[in-house]
Design a protein around this motif. Structure first.
Motif, PDB file in Angstrom:
ATOM      1  N   ALA A 146       0.844  -1.200   0.000  1.00 44.14           N
ATOM      2  CA  ALA A 146       0.000   0.000   0.000  1.00 44.14           C
ATOM      3  C   ALA A 146       0.876   1.246   0.000  1.00 44.14           C
ATOM      4  O   ALA A 146       1.911   1.295   0.671  1.00 44.14           O
ATOM      5  CB  ALA A 146      -0.915   0.007   1.223  1.00 44.14           C
ATOM      6  N   LYS A 147       0.458   2.273  -0.733  1.00 50.30           N
ATOM      7  CA  LYS A 147       1.207   3.515  -0.798  1.00 50.30           C
ATOM      8  C   LYS A 147       1.076   4.301   0.506  1.00 50.30           C
ATOM      9  O   LYS A 147       0.199   4.026   1.333  1.00 50.30           O
ATOM     10  CB  LYS A 147       0.715   4.376  -1.976  1.00 50.30           C
ATOM     11  CG  LYS A 147       1.076   3.821  -3.342  1.00 50.30           C
ATOM     12  CD  LYS A 147       0.564   4.745  -4.445  1.00 50.30           C
ATOM     13  CE  LYS A 147       0.937   4.210  -5.820  1.00 50.30           C
ATOM     14  NZ  LYS A 147       0.423   5.064  -6.911  1.00 50.30           N
ATOM     15  N   GLU A 148       1.928   5.314   0.647  1.00 47.76           N
ATOM     16  CA  GLU A 148       1.883   6.181   1.816  1.00 47.76           C
ATOM     17  C   GLU A 148       0.521   6.850   1.918  1.00 47.76           C
ATOM     18  O   GLU A 148      -0.038   7.316   0.931  1.00 47.76           O
ATOM     19  CB  GLU A 148       2.991   7.244   1.754  1.00 47.76           C
ATOM     20  CG  GLU A 148       2.871   8.255   0.652  1.00 47.76           C
ATOM     21  CD  GLU A 148       3.280   7.731  -0.719  1.00 47.76           C
ATOM     22  OE1 GLU A 148       3.024   8.427  -1.709  1.00 47.76           O
ATOM     23  OE2 GLU A 148       3.840   6.627  -0.810  1.00 47.76           O
ATOM     24  N   GLY A 149      -0.043   6.846   3.145  1.00 45.85           N
ATOM     25  CA  GLY A 149      -1.326   7.497   3.370  1.00 45.85           C
ATOM     26  C   GLY A 149      -2.537   6.707   2.924  1.00 45.85           C
ATOM     27  O   GLY A 149      -3.678   7.119   3.160  1.00 45.85           O
ATOM     28  N   GLU A 150      -2.344   5.565   2.286  1.00 46.56           N
ATOM     29  CA  GLU A 150      -3.470   4.767   1.777  1.00 46.56           C
ATOM     30  C   GLU A 150      -4.130   4.005   2.920  1.00 46.56           C
ATOM     31  O   GLU A 150      -3.486   3.241   3.635  1.00 46.56           O
ATOM     32  CB  GLU A 150      -2.961   3.785   0.718  1.00 46.56           C
ATOM     33  CG  GLU A 150      -4.047   2.956   0.045  1.00 46.56           C
ATOM     34  CD  GLU A 150      -3.490   2.035  -1.043  1.00 46.56           C
ATOM     35  OE1 GLU A 150      -4.080   0.960  -1.259  1.00 46.56           O
ATOM     36  OE2 GLU A 150      -2.466   2.384  -1.655  1.00 46.56           O
ATOM     37  N   LYS A 151      -5.437   4.222   3.112  1.00 51.16           N
ATOM     38  CA  LYS A 151      -6.162   3.570   4.200  1.00 51.16           C
ATOM     39  C   LYS A 151      -6.324   2.078   3.915  1.00 51.16           C
ATOM     40  O   LYS A 151      -6.497   1.655   2.775  1.00 51.16           O
ATOM     41  CB  LYS A 151      -7.541   4.214   4.383  1.00 51.16           C
ATOM     42  CG  LYS A 151      -7.483   5.705   4.684  1.00 51.16           C
ATOM     43  CD  LYS A 151      -6.653   6.023   5.919  1.00 51.16           C
ATOM     44  CE  LYS A 151      -6.624   7.503   6.217  1.00 51.16           C
ATOM     45  NZ  LYS A 151      -5.684   7.839   7.310  1.00 51.16           N
ATOM     46  N   LEU A 152      -6.267   1.297   4.988  1.00 53.21           N
ATOM     47  CA  LEU A 152      -6.300  -0.161   4.866  1.00 53.21           C
ATOM     48  C   LEU A 152      -7.533  -0.729   5.534  1.00 53.21           C
ATOM     49  O   LEU A 152      -7.995  -0.216   6.565  1.00 53.21           O
ATOM     50  CB  LEU A 152      -5.056  -0.767   5.524  1.00 53.21           C
ATOM     51  CG  LEU A 152      -3.694  -0.213   5.081  1.00 53.21           C
ATOM     52  CD1 LEU A 152      -2.595  -0.755   5.988  1.00 53.21           C
ATOM     53  CD2 LEU A 152      -3.421  -0.579   3.635  1.00 53.21           C
ATOM     54  N   ASP A 153      -8.070  -1.797   4.977  1.00 50.60           N
ATOM     55  CA  ASP A 153      -9.186  -2.527   5.587  1.00 50.60           C
ATOM     56  C   ASP A 153      -8.658  -3.782   6.285  1.00 50.60           C
ATOM     57  O   ASP A 153      -7.586  -4.296   5.955  1.00 50.60           O
ATOM     58  CB  ASP A 153     -10.201  -2.938   4.515  1.00 50.60           C
ATOM     59  CG  ASP A 153     -10.888  -1.738   3.873  1.00 50.60           C
ATOM     60  OD1 ASP A 153     -11.155  -0.759   4.597  1.00 50.60           O
ATOM     61  OD2 ASP A 153     -11.149  -1.789   2.654  1.00 50.60           O
ATOM     62  N   SER A 154      -9.429  -4.276   7.233  1.00 54.18           N
ATOM     63  CA  SER A 154      -9.111  -5.553   7.858  1.00 54.18           C
ATOM     64  C   SER A 154      -9.537  -6.694   6.940  1.00 54.18           C
ATOM     65  O   SER A 154     -10.444  -6.524   6.111  1.00 54.18           O
ATOM     66  CB  SER A 154      -9.812  -5.664   9.213  1.00 54.18           C
ATOM     67  OG  SER A 154      -9.371  -4.634  10.091  1.00 54.18           O
ATOM     68  N   PHE A 155      -8.875  -7.851   7.074  1.00 57.04           N
ATOM     69  CA  PHE A 155      -9.186  -8.990   6.209  1.00 57.04           C
ATOM     70  C   PHE A 155      -8.630 -10.263   6.835  1.00 57.04           C
ATOM     71  O   PHE A 155      -7.983 -10.222   7.894  1.00 57.04           O
ATOM     72  CB  PHE A 155      -8.599  -8.779   4.801  1.00 57.04           C
ATOM     73  CG  PHE A 155      -7.084  -8.711   4.765  1.00 57.04           C
ATOM     74  CD1 PHE A 155      -6.335  -9.822   4.395  1.00 57.04           C
ATOM     75  CD2 PHE A 155      -6.417  -7.532   5.088  1.00 57.04           C
ATOM     76  CE1 PHE A 155      -4.947  -9.766   4.356  1.00 57.04           C
ATOM     77  CE2 PHE A 155      -5.026  -7.466   5.049  1.00 57.04           C
ATOM     78  CZ  PHE A 155      -4.291  -8.587   4.684  1.00 57.04           C
ATOM     79  N   ILE A 156      -8.883 -11.383   6.201  1.00 56.76           N
ATOM     80  CA  ILE A 156      -8.313 -12.663   6.629  1.00 56.76           C
ATOM     81  C   ILE A 156      -7.076 -12.940   5.785  1.00 56.76           C
ATOM     82  O   ILE A 156      -7.137 -12.917   4.556  1.00 56.76           O
ATOM     83  CB  ILE A 156      -9.331 -13.814   6.484  1.00 56.76           C
ATOM     84  CG1 ILE A 156     -10.581 -13.540   7.321  1.00 56.76           C
ATOM     85  CG2 ILE A 156      -8.691 -15.140   6.891  1.00 56.76           C
ATOM     86  CD1 ILE A 156     -10.339 -13.482   8.820  1.00 56.76           C
ATOM     87  N   ASP A 157      -5.953 -13.186   6.456  1.00 60.68           N
ATOM     88  CA  ASP A 157      -4.721 -13.468   5.725  1.00 60.68           C
ATOM     89  C   ASP A 157      -4.871 -14.776   4.940  1.00 60.68           C
ATOM     90  O   ASP A 157      -5.175 -15.823   5.533  1.00 60.68           O
ATOM     91  CB  ASP A 157      -3.557 -13.588   6.712  1.00 60.68           C
ATOM     92  CG  ASP A 157      -2.249 -13.896   6.017  1.00 60.68           C
ATOM     93  OD1 ASP A 157      -1.959 -13.230   5.011  1.00 60.68           O
ATOM     94  OD2 ASP A 157      -1.526 -14.798   6.478  1.00 60.68           O
ATOM     95  N   PRO A 158      -4.682 -14.731   3.622  1.00 56.70           N
ATOM     96  CA  PRO A 158      -4.912 -15.939   2.809  1.00 56.70           C
ATOM     97  C   PRO A 158      -3.917 -17.057   3.083  1.00 56.70           C
ATOM     98  O   PRO A 158      -4.191 -18.222   2.770  1.00 56.70           O
ATOM     99  CB  PRO A 158      -4.774 -15.431   1.367  1.00 56.70           C
ATOM    100  CG  PRO A 158      -3.949 -14.194   1.468  1.00 56.70           C
ATOM    101  CD  PRO A 158      -4.295 -13.582   2.787  1.00 56.70           C
ATOM    102  N   TYR A 159      -2.777 -16.754   3.656  1.00 57.66           N
ATOM    103  CA  TYR A 159      -1.748 -17.775   3.883  1.00 57.66           C
ATOM    104  C   TYR A 159      -1.924 -18.492   5.214  1.00 57.66           C
ATOM    105  O   TYR A 159      -1.743 -19.705   5.302  1.00 57.66           O
ATOM    106  CB  TYR A 159      -0.355 -17.133   3.815  1.00 57.66           C
ATOM    107  CG  TYR A 159      -0.080 -16.473   2.491  1.00 57.66           C
ATOM    108  CD1 TYR A 159       0.295 -17.220   1.373  1.00 57.66           C
ATOM    109  CD2 TYR A 159      -0.205 -15.094   2.341  1.00 57.66           C
ATOM    110  CE1 TYR A 159       0.540 -16.613   0.149  1.00 57.66           C
ATOM    111  CE2 TYR A 159       0.035 -14.477   1.124  1.00 57.66           C
ATOM    112  CZ  TYR A 159       0.410 -15.247   0.037  1.00 57.66           C
ATOM    113  OH  TYR A 159       0.652 -14.639  -1.177  1.00 57.66           O
ATOM    114  N   THR A 160      -2.276 -17.750   6.253  1.00 57.67           N
ATOM    115  CA  THR A 160      -2.386 -18.349   7.585  1.00 57.67           C
ATOM    116  C   THR A 160      -3.834 -18.516   8.044  1.00 57.67           C
ATOM    117  O   THR A 160      -4.082 -19.206   9.029  1.00 57.67           O
ATOM    118  CB  THR A 160      -1.660 -17.471   8.619  1.00 57.67           C
ATOM    119  OG1 THR A 160      -2.318 -16.178   8.668  1.00 57.67           O
ATOM    120  CG2 THR A 160      -0.197 -17.286   8.246  1.00 57.67           C
ATOM    121  N   LYS A 161      -4.767 -17.838   7.339  1.00 62.15           N
ATOM    122  CA  LYS A 161      -6.192 -17.797   7.727  1.00 62.15           C
ATOM    123  C   LYS A 161      -6.416 -17.081   9.059  1.00 62.15           C
ATOM    124  O   LYS A 161      -7.462 -17.237   9.699  1.00 62.15           O
ATOM    125  CB  LYS A 161      -6.798 -19.212   7.791  1.00 62.15           C
ATOM    126  CG  LYS A 161      -6.537 -20.068   6.558  1.00 62.15           C
ATOM    127  CD  LYS A 161      -6.967 -19.399   5.272  1.00 62.15           C
ATOM    128  CE  LYS A 161      -6.655 -20.261   4.048  1.00 62.15           C
ATOM    129  NZ  LYS A 161      -6.890 -19.554   2.771  1.00 62.15           N
TER     130      LYS A 161
END
Length: 382
Positions: A63-78
């Motif tokens: 993600a770029k600087e200042g870009e807001k992030l959402d929560s999610f389920i990590d596809p590798y570890t679940k």
């Protein structure tokens, strides 16, 4: 040398057996063989990894600087990944329900603008409020722990690029900053710092024997990191700081600048440890996107004598004087200037426009002396 992560797996892991673990990390969380901390925790039979927490730029750094992030389920570890750079920068009680202990394993860059150390502060606050244990797996300060530069942040301009009274170049590791937060700034959480072994204060990252993993898309290497405590101030102006080029925070320019003339004037100031080379570049995003800019590339000649804060400040002051009809500070919001948040004071803008940064730098020395005394009890390394 050994990272705090390595020391944890060698000697400390049994202390946390049976605990539900949360982990604040990203792609920089790796051991000396580049195995991710996430994988080490998730794959270990004695560790119950129940939550991940993502700082600015995301858990994988895409993600770029200042870009807001959402929560999610990590596809590798679940495992759920909770965003600490979205609607909230502080973990909620719901995010902490599934954990007993939160580990922090992020590579900082050694400058106070970098948001990871404030993510750490907010997580520490949440741990204090909700009775959670907080553990820092310490990592090197990549630009050494022996030098400090700049001024301390004033109360009226504190923000997520300067939340506490730290200098622009603080000369501390994240573990040492966590101790400072607890004992000087009132974040009284249950804190454990797992120190490194073999790291010394005058070491730069390229002397550690560790692989460099960029903490964000624009942290390209040692020269950029060394210059960053000074050239990050350019972000608060209408100059390009080189984002969208191969040399962010080393390339500084604008469409209105004559690069040859600027390089000549800057080099005549004979600042220790640095030379400017005239350049032309076209940023692929951010300020002056797809527009030809002229300016300079700052080259580190001697990192031990270079003062990056003075270098960045002098360059901005020089451009403001040479191009006073074109140079501007950018308004952030509600009449506030983003430059003030980066500078940690509302005073520096006026000093630059009046050509009076010399006295400001002299005043900085007094603040650095006071901060040096304040941080001394929390330094963990020779």
């Amino acid at each position: 040398m050994k990272l705090g992560l390595d020391v944890f797996f060698e000697r400390k892991i049994q202390e946390f057996k049976g605990k539900r673990i949360g982990l604040v990390t990203n792609m920089t969380g790796v051991n000396h063989r580049l195995v991710p901390t996430i994988d080490l925790f998730h794959g270990h039979p004695d560790i119950q990894l129940s939550a991940l927490f993502a700082p600015e730029h995301g858990i994988r750094g895409d993600a770029k600087e200042g870009e807001k992030l959402d929560s999610f389920i990590d596809p590798y570890t679940k495992v759920p990944v909770y965003s600490l750079y979205g609607t909230s920068k502080k973990p909620s009680i719901e995010m902490l329900d599934s954990v007993d202990v939160i580990f922090f394993d992020l590579q900082d860059i050694g400058a106070r603008y970098y948001t990871f150390i404030y993510t750490m502060a907010y997580v520490m606050e949440a741990c204090a409020e909700h009775g959670k244990h907080f553990v820092v797996l310490d990592r090197p300060n990549p630009i050494s722990g022996s030098l400090m530069e700049g001024n301390l942040v004033k109360k009226d301009v504190r923000s997520f690029v300067g939340l506490y009274p730290l200098p622009n170049r603080h000369g501390m590791t994240v573990g040492e900053i966590a101790l400072l937060y607890k004992h000087e700034f009132g974040i009284h959480c249950d804190l454990t710092v797992i120190p490194m072994e073999g790291w010394e204060r005058d070491m730069y990252y390229d002397q550690t024997g560790l692989f460099w993993v960029p903490p964000s898309p624009n942290t390209t290497g040692m020269d950029m990191s060394i210059l960053y405590p000074g050239t990050c101030l350019v972000e608060g102006t209408n100059l390009s700081e080189g984002r969208g080029t191969t040399r962010p925070f080393e390339f500084i320019g604008s469409p209105y600048i004559d690069g040859y003339r600027l390089a000549k004037v800057f080099n005549e100031k004979s600042l220790p440890g640095v030379l400017a080379r005239p350049i032309s570049f076209i940023p692929t995003y951010q300020k002056h996107k797809d527009t030809v800019c002229e300016g300079v590339q700052l080259h580190v000649v001697d990192r031990h004598s270079l003062n990056s804060f003075k270098t960045g400040l002098t360059l901005i002051e020089t451009i403001a004087e040479m191009y006073h009809n074109d140079f501007e500070f950018l308004e952030h919001s509600n009449g506030k200037f983003f430059f003030d948040l980066l500078a940690g004071t509302k005073d520096l803008r006026a000093r630059i426009l009046s050509g009076d940064t010399k006295t400001f730098l002299e005043e900085c020395e007094e603040e650095l002396h006071a901060f040096s005394k304040q941080k001394q009890p929390y330094l963990l390394y020779n």
